[in-house]
Design a protein around this motif. Sequence first.
Motif, PDB file in Angstrom:
ATOM      1  N   GLY A  50      29.545  30.418  45.463  1.00 39.29           N
ATOM      2  CA  GLY A  50      30.621  30.024  46.364  1.00 39.29           C
ATOM      3  C   GLY A  50      31.967  29.984  45.667  1.00 39.29           C
ATOM      4  N   VAL A  51      31.964  29.557  44.416  1.00 36.39           N
ATOM      5  CA  VAL A  51      33.231  29.478  43.670  1.00 36.39           C
ATOM      6  C   VAL A  51      33.822  30.878  43.476  1.00 36.39           C
ATOM      7  CG1 VAL A  51      34.237  28.945  41.414  1.00 36.39           C
ATOM      8  CG2 VAL A  51      32.660  27.337  42.491  1.00 36.39           C
ATOM      9  N   PHE A  52      32.973  31.831  43.165  1.00 36.85           N
ATOM     10  CA  PHE A  52      33.495  33.173  42.865  1.00 36.85           C
ATOM     11  C   PHE A  52      33.554  34.086  44.092  1.00 36.85           C
ATOM     12  CE2 PHE A  52      31.804  32.018  38.561  1.00 36.85           C
ATOM     13  CZ  PHE A  52      33.060  31.888  37.969  1.00 36.85           C
ATOM     14  N   GLN A  53      33.006  33.625  45.202  1.00 35.56           N
ATOM     15  CA  GLN A  53      33.041  34.442  46.427  1.00 35.56           C
ATOM     16  C   GLN A  53      34.445  34.378  47.026  1.00 35.56           C
ATOM     17  OE1 GLN A  53      29.862  35.467  48.227  1.00 35.56           O
ATOM     18  NE2 GLN A  53      31.202  36.743  49.483  1.00 35.56           N
ATOM     19  N   VAL A  54      35.038  35.549  47.244  1.00 30.03           N
ATOM     20  CA  VAL A  54      36.378  35.596  47.873  1.00 30.03           C
ATOM     21  C   VAL A  54      36.170  35.671  49.379  1.00 30.03           C
ATOM     22  CG1 VAL A  54      38.522  36.888  48.051  1.00 30.03           C
ATOM     23  CG2 VAL A  54      37.349  36.699  45.850  1.00 30.03           C
ATOM     24  N   THR A  55      36.672  34.685  50.088  1.00 30.34           N
ATOM     25  CA  THR A  55      36.347  34.530  51.511  1.00 30.34           C
ATOM     26  C   THR A  55      37.507  34.914  52.417  1.00 30.34           C
ATOM     27  OG1 THR A  55      37.014  32.228  51.347  1.00 30.34           O
ATOM     28  CG2 THR A  55      34.654  32.727  51.104  1.00 30.34           C
ATOM     29  N   ASN A  56      38.438  35.746  51.925  1.00 31.83           N
ATOM     30  CA  ASN A  56      39.593  36.139  52.761  1.00 31.83           C
ATOM     31  C   ASN A  56      39.088  36.699  54.089  1.00 31.83           C
ATOM     32  OD1 ASN A  56      41.199  37.571  49.852  1.00 31.83           O
ATOM     33  ND2 ASN A  56      40.978  35.472  50.483  1.00 31.83           N
TER      34      ASN A  56
END
Lengths: 450, 279
Positions: free
Chosen positions: A407-413
Amino acid sequence: MTSPMSSPVRVAEGERGVASFDAVIVGAGPAGSAAAIELARAGRRVALLERGSFPGAKNVYGGVVYGRVLDELIPNWWTEAPIQRWVTRRQTMLLTPGQALTVDFRTENWGKPPYNGATTHRADFDAWLAGKAEEAGAKLLTSTLVTALRTDPGGRIVGVRTDRPDGDLDAGVVIAADGVNSFLAKQAGLYAEDQLANSTLGVKETLALPRETIEERFGVRGTDGVDIEMIGATKGIPGGGFLYTNLDSLSIGVVVDLTELGKAKVRPEELIAELKRHPSIAPLVRGGEIVEYAAHLIPEGGYHSMPTLTGNGLLIAGDAAAMCLAAGIWLEGVNFAIGSGMYAGRAAAAALAAGDTSTRGLAGYRERLASSFVLADHHKLRGAPGLLMSERVQRKYPAMLCDLVEGVFQVTNPQPKPGFRKLLLRSAKRHGVRLRDLARDAISGIRSYG
Amino acid sequence: MGKALVVVALRQVDPFATVDPLTGTVYAQPRGGLSTADECALEHALRMAESLDARCLACTVGPQEADEVLRTALAAGATEALRVAGEPASEGHTARLLTEAIRARYADPALLLCGDYSMDRGTGATPALLAARFGASQALGLVELTSHNGGLRAERRLDCGRRERLAIELPAVCSVEPSTVRLRRASLPGLLAAREAEIPVASPAESFVDTRIRRRARTAYRPRTRAIAAPAGAAPGQRVRALTGALTEHEPPRLVFPANAAAAASELLDYLEQRGYLP
């Protein structure tokens, strides 16, 4: 071959064995050989009995030898010990079926004298250490199984019975270094409970790979090596996995709770096969040819599972005394075996010199262990095995942490980034971890390791 | 008159050695020992010595490390041991070294036992050469051996599951297969005594070179290179057929029934010569 007996052999007054030694040491593993070195150097007549055809023939271990304790026994041991690679890179991995979170540490300091940890083949290492005991004057007798302790009418241990014809030996003191599930310690009644309940099963494969391939895949050169420890690699069965580099082979395996393995009805080789298929492990072991498969019990219960260490004419050392330290970030066995064997040898030599090898005369053994790293570390980390084998640490935390980091490294744009708190709560909820349990385990961890 | 002598000739081998398949380099391990055939020979020797009321001498040819196999024999019950120092160049050399060393210290043995062949590329020729040197009768590749009325009774395998029973006169040299008997477990006193035993060493008086045998450096076997002309043909298919010999007429296999061994040898030599395998 004769099976070990369930109780000691009572010998009549004046009945003698075929030979007499000051000390008989059962088992030529690291503990037994270290004890033999100490006693032989003290000028004592020592018999070192080994059931295998040579020392190390039957021994298995799953990791790294930390040889610092050898400084006291063999100065500059690293110049002659049969080392495969010096561990300069240490990794701890948390695995889920599709994720891996790795803490990777490397240092050049561990690749030069006096070194830290090393990988070695036990068949070579144990034979080398037993050779040192022979050089010191101990008599090594291989292919000889000790089937029973011999006691006098008063219950004092006065020697051993072996499976050879005319196989009784007299001894001033017996040191049982006969490994995990020690028949001798059980015969002497020194184990309060079933040893198997505190044992895990270690299974490993040795995979041959060209030296250059290993160095390329693991990012090392020369005799530098890598040790990888894993949690979450055992299909939910409490335990862990390991992978480490030898000169031209890899050792990969798992260590799992024996009872839970039985309940899961999974064969241990299936666990290794699954570990080898994991996306973070498969590229490291690809093309390796299996040259050895081994399995062994490991006494991982720690401090609380140790037997009474001293009997009337008897000392227990090494795995026989459950000296293996399994505390997560510290997984050590051989050094604790050498340390306990060394102190057993010294205590036995002092007791023989004083002419008192009764339980009281041998009490110096426990004192020596308590004032050294052997019992000090075990006592300090006595809560670690229970914490590490708990359901949350084994089944929930690896997945929770992997999800958190994903979740920390997932880019959720085009969504804005979630905060750490939100991610932690989300992944904790997904894996059924209550925050108060997390806090409780954190406190237990601080108490155990702090 | 002293007791008769039963000799067992042993060889230290390395059952853990690995061989590099590309270079043929042998990686020996430090832990050598007896082959199973030698263990059987030792057990037979101990039984025969008991049954013939004879002394049992264990001997070997090799460096100091080979003392270990003699200690194994002493622990199991051999009464004496002898190591012949040296590195034999051939089976004939081994037989000569052993014969000379035994004759220099003992009388000719009533019975000499060996394993049928050693694990490290052994040819099994040494027992026959020993029999020739001692002028003894020989019986090789035995699976059973017992004493009978001052001689021996033995069995060995034949083709099709049949067995051959032999009556052997002493003195004799026998080699045994690794089967039917298992080396007895050494007693603890025997083991302790063998550890401390002094192993007598016989040093050959002179180096021996068997000029009849030409030895080359040991290398991995590779078939001789044969020059083959490039395949003829305009199309790739033609060239592949020319190269592989597919779809072309071949001389059919020929059954031959030579009348005797000499005729069979001649037939074989002719065959090899026609195909260019002989100069």
